[in-house]
Write a protein that holds these residues in place. Structure first.
Motif, PDB file in Angstrom:
ATOM      1  N   PHE A  71      68.766  54.473  65.994  1.00 47.46           N
ATOM      2  CA  PHE A  71      68.922  53.109  66.730  1.00 47.46           C
ATOM      3  C   PHE A  71      68.376  53.589  68.365  1.00 47.46           C
ATOM      4  O   PHE A  71      69.793  53.909  69.441  1.00 47.46           O
ATOM      5  CB  PHE A  71      69.671  52.705  66.384  1.00 47.46           C
ATOM      6  N   PRO A  72      67.012  52.821  68.748  1.00 45.08           N
ATOM      7  CA  PRO A  72      66.748  53.664  69.862  1.00 45.08           C
ATOM      8  C   PRO A  72      66.980  52.374  70.868  1.00 45.08           C
ATOM      9  O   PRO A  72      67.359  53.216  72.463  1.00 45.08           O
ATOM     10  CB  PRO A  72      65.485  53.633  70.428  1.00 45.08           C
ATOM     11  N   SER A 101      76.202  48.399  71.987  1.00 44.96           N
ATOM     12  CA  SER A 101      76.291  48.983  70.549  1.00 44.96           C
ATOM     13  C   SER A 101      76.416  47.672  69.537  1.00 44.96           C
ATOM     14  O   SER A 101      77.052  47.059  70.194  1.00 44.96           O
ATOM     15  CB  SER A 101      76.800  50.296  69.933  1.00 44.96           C
ATOM     16  N   ALA A 102      74.851  47.421  69.297  1.00 41.84           N
ATOM     17  CA  ALA A 102      74.972  46.260  68.159  1.00 41.84           C
ATOM     18  C   ALA A 102      74.731  47.134  66.571  1.00 41.84           C
ATOM     19  O   ALA A 102      74.340  46.049  65.799  1.00 41.84           O
ATOM     20  CB  ALA A 102      73.920  45.249  68.706  1.00 41.84           C
ATOM     21  N   GLN A 103      74.119  48.274  66.858  1.00 45.56           N
ATOM     22  CA  GLN A 103      73.213  48.746  65.302  1.00 45.56           C
ATOM     23  C   GLN A 103      74.293  49.698  64.671  1.00 45.56           C
ATOM     24  O   GLN A 103      74.204  49.914  63.123  1.00 45.56           O
ATOM     25  CB  GLN A 103      71.882  49.503  65.949  1.00 45.56           C
ATOM     26  N   GLY A 148      64.205  42.296  61.834  1.00 40.13           N
ATOM     27  CA  GLY A 148      62.653  42.759  62.677  1.00 40.13           C
ATOM     28  C   GLY A 148      63.760  43.663  63.550  1.00 40.13           C
ATOM     29  O   GLY A 148      63.302  44.157  64.864  1.00 40.13           O
ATOM     30  N   TRP A 149      65.051  44.097  63.578  1.00 42.55           N
ATOM     31  CA  TRP A 149      65.367  45.095  64.486  1.00 42.55           C
ATOM     32  C   TRP A 149      64.992  46.869  64.711  1.00 42.55           C
ATOM     33  O   TRP A 149      64.806  46.986  64.023  1.00 42.55           O
ATOM     34  CB  TRP A 149      66.777  45.607  63.672  1.00 42.55           C
ATOM     35  N   GLU A 150      64.854  47.209  65.216  1.00 45.53           N
ATOM     36  CA  GLU A 150      64.335  48.724  65.674  1.00 45.53           C
ATOM     37  C   GLU A 150      65.486  49.491  65.210  1.00 45.53           C
ATOM     38  O   GLU A 150      66.292  50.236  65.364  1.00 45.53           O
ATOM     39  CB  GLU A 150      64.030  48.975  66.486  1.00 45.53           C
ATOM     40  N   ALA A 151      65.340  50.453  63.924  1.00 47.01           N
ATOM     41  CA  ALA A 151      65.448  51.889  63.617  1.00 47.01           C
ATOM     42  C   ALA A 151      65.058  51.904  62.319  1.00 47.01           C
ATOM     43  O   ALA A 151      63.739  51.537  62.261  1.00 47.01           O
ATOM     44  CB  ALA A 151      67.302  50.651  62.733  1.00 47.01           C
TER      45      ALA A 151
END
Ligand code: FAD
Length: 367
Positions: free
Chosen positions: A144-145, A49-51, A117-120
């Motif tokens: 957060f896919p 996990s990063a998000q 620019g991250w997907e969330a």
């Protein structure tokens, strides 16, 4: 004489050993007890996990995302090398809000990530339940896919096997005492039994115990943070990572799920407590009410290696010596990228990551 002598056979030490060996180096790992459940790598939830949470700095956020992405090749390669099923799956993560205040925090988290620019994305209560049908009624959520999960015990076991197959010498039951120096450079390791082992490079990857070694240059820079974890069993496990106030759930493929975790500054006290179990179970059942019928299968604790600024210690501590520790809550997601960093530094290449924010010699805030 080993080209590289690694103190510590957790996820960080073993991933580094395997990667160095793949580059043709003669590697020895010194490990007191490779099966210890109290080593953080065996205690972990296995979230890549990063998000899910905010990080202490932009550099750390970027490192964690890079670490997660690196696993997309590292873990399949490890699975192929060993034939192990590591339960590596990109399942996505749902963080749930039950109040206006939680929801406002999620909006801030998602906006900060989208700015990078991250997907969330923010999801409504109904969308959250579409993503996780067993979820209780909530205010809203964030999805957060790209978040993934793995079984950390299988990763450690596979790394042991992969290391041995690559010719790494794994010395278990040995306790390193000191990094030895002569003429201004590291020359090897002194064991507690008085033996001296020579090496071209010494890598300190002893997790929370790294601070008790002498001659590392990181003395006093780490402390253990205990984390308690529960294992539940139920026919209906969540299909993704789910986090809410007070707990997260990390699903497995076989009816198990891990519920974590506490953050306790209690030294190396190996106890698990009723208070922690109660708090985690209440938070888990609030998220997924059917878990009231789950079986409580296990309860354990492990010790995270933590610095006072929340960033790992990565890089040279003297000529020939490196620190690769202090990963606190992120050592599984950061294991492969840390191995790349260690390998680059040992082989005289430039690090794939700018290491200034993680320099072991930086001044840490007073604790
Ligand atoms: C409850 C819990 C949940 C977690 N969940 C996650 C998660 O979901 N995702 C994530 O990315 N991270 C997670 N973490 C954090 C992660 O587990 C750690 O950051 C990571 O495992 C650290 O790995 P390590 O190899 O540095 O340390 P460890 O796994 O602790 O390994 C260090 C090893 O060094 C050995 N050692 C130490 N000193 C010596 C010595 N002097 N001589 C010989 N051997 C020595 C020890 O015996 C040990 O085996 C979690 C941690 C805990 C406790």
């Amino acid at each position: 004489m080993a080209d590289a002598l690694i103190i510590g056979g957790g996820a960080i030490g073993l991933a580094s050993a395997w990667t160095l060996a793949k580059h043709g180096l003669a590697v020895t790992v010194l490990e007191r007890d490779v099966g210890s459940v109290h080593a953080a790598s065996r205690a972990a939830a296995g979230m890549l996990s990063a998000q899910l949470e905010s990080h202490p700095s932009e550099a750390m956020a970027a490192l964690c995302l890079r670490g997660r992405e690196r696993h997309a090749t590292f873990l399949p390669e490890l699975a192929e090398a060993t034939g192990a099923d590591l339960e590596y799956r990109t399942v996505g993560a749902l963080r749930v809000a039950f109040s206006d205040e939680d929801a406002a925090n999620l909006i801030d988290l998602v906006e900060a990530q989208r700015a990078r620019g991250w997907e969330a994305r923010i999801v409504s209560s109904a969308e959250a339940r579409d993503l996780e049908p067993s979820l209780s009624a909530c205010h809203s959520g964030a999805f957060f896919p790209g978040e993934a999960v793995v079984e950390p015990n299988r990763v450690v076991d596979a790394l042991v096997r992969a290391c041995i197959e690559r010719g790494v010498t794994l010395r278990t039951g040995v306790l390193a005492a000191q990094v030895l120096h002569a003429g201004g450079r590291a020359t090897g390791v002194l064991l507690h039994n008085g033996d001296r082992l020579a090496a071209g490079h010494v890598i300190v990857a002893g997790g929370a115990w790294s601070a008790s070694l002498e001659g590392t240059g990181i003395e006093g820079k780490l402390r253990p943070i205990r984390g308690q974890m529960l294992e539940l069993r139920h026919a209906r496990t969540p299909s993704r990572l789910v986090e809410g106030p007070g707990a997260y759930l990390s699903p497995r493929t076989d009816g198990r799920m891990l519920v974590g975790s506490t953050l306790e500054d209690v030294g190396f006290e190996r106890a698990v407590t009723v208070g922690a179990a109660t708090q985690l179970l209440n938070a888990a059942v609030r998220l997924l009410p059917h878990l009231a019928e789950a079986t409580l299968a296990a309860h354990w604790c492990g010790f995270r290696p933590a610095t006072r600024d929340g960033l790992p210690l990565l890089g040279a501590t003297s000529t020939g010596a490196l620190a690769a520790t202090g990963h606190h809550r992120n050592g599984i997601v950061l294991s492969a990228i840390t191995a790349d960093i260690v390998t680059a530094l040992v082989t005289g290449k430039s690090s794939p990551v700018e290491l200034t924010p993680f320099a072991p010699g930086r001044v840490l805030p007073l604790g």
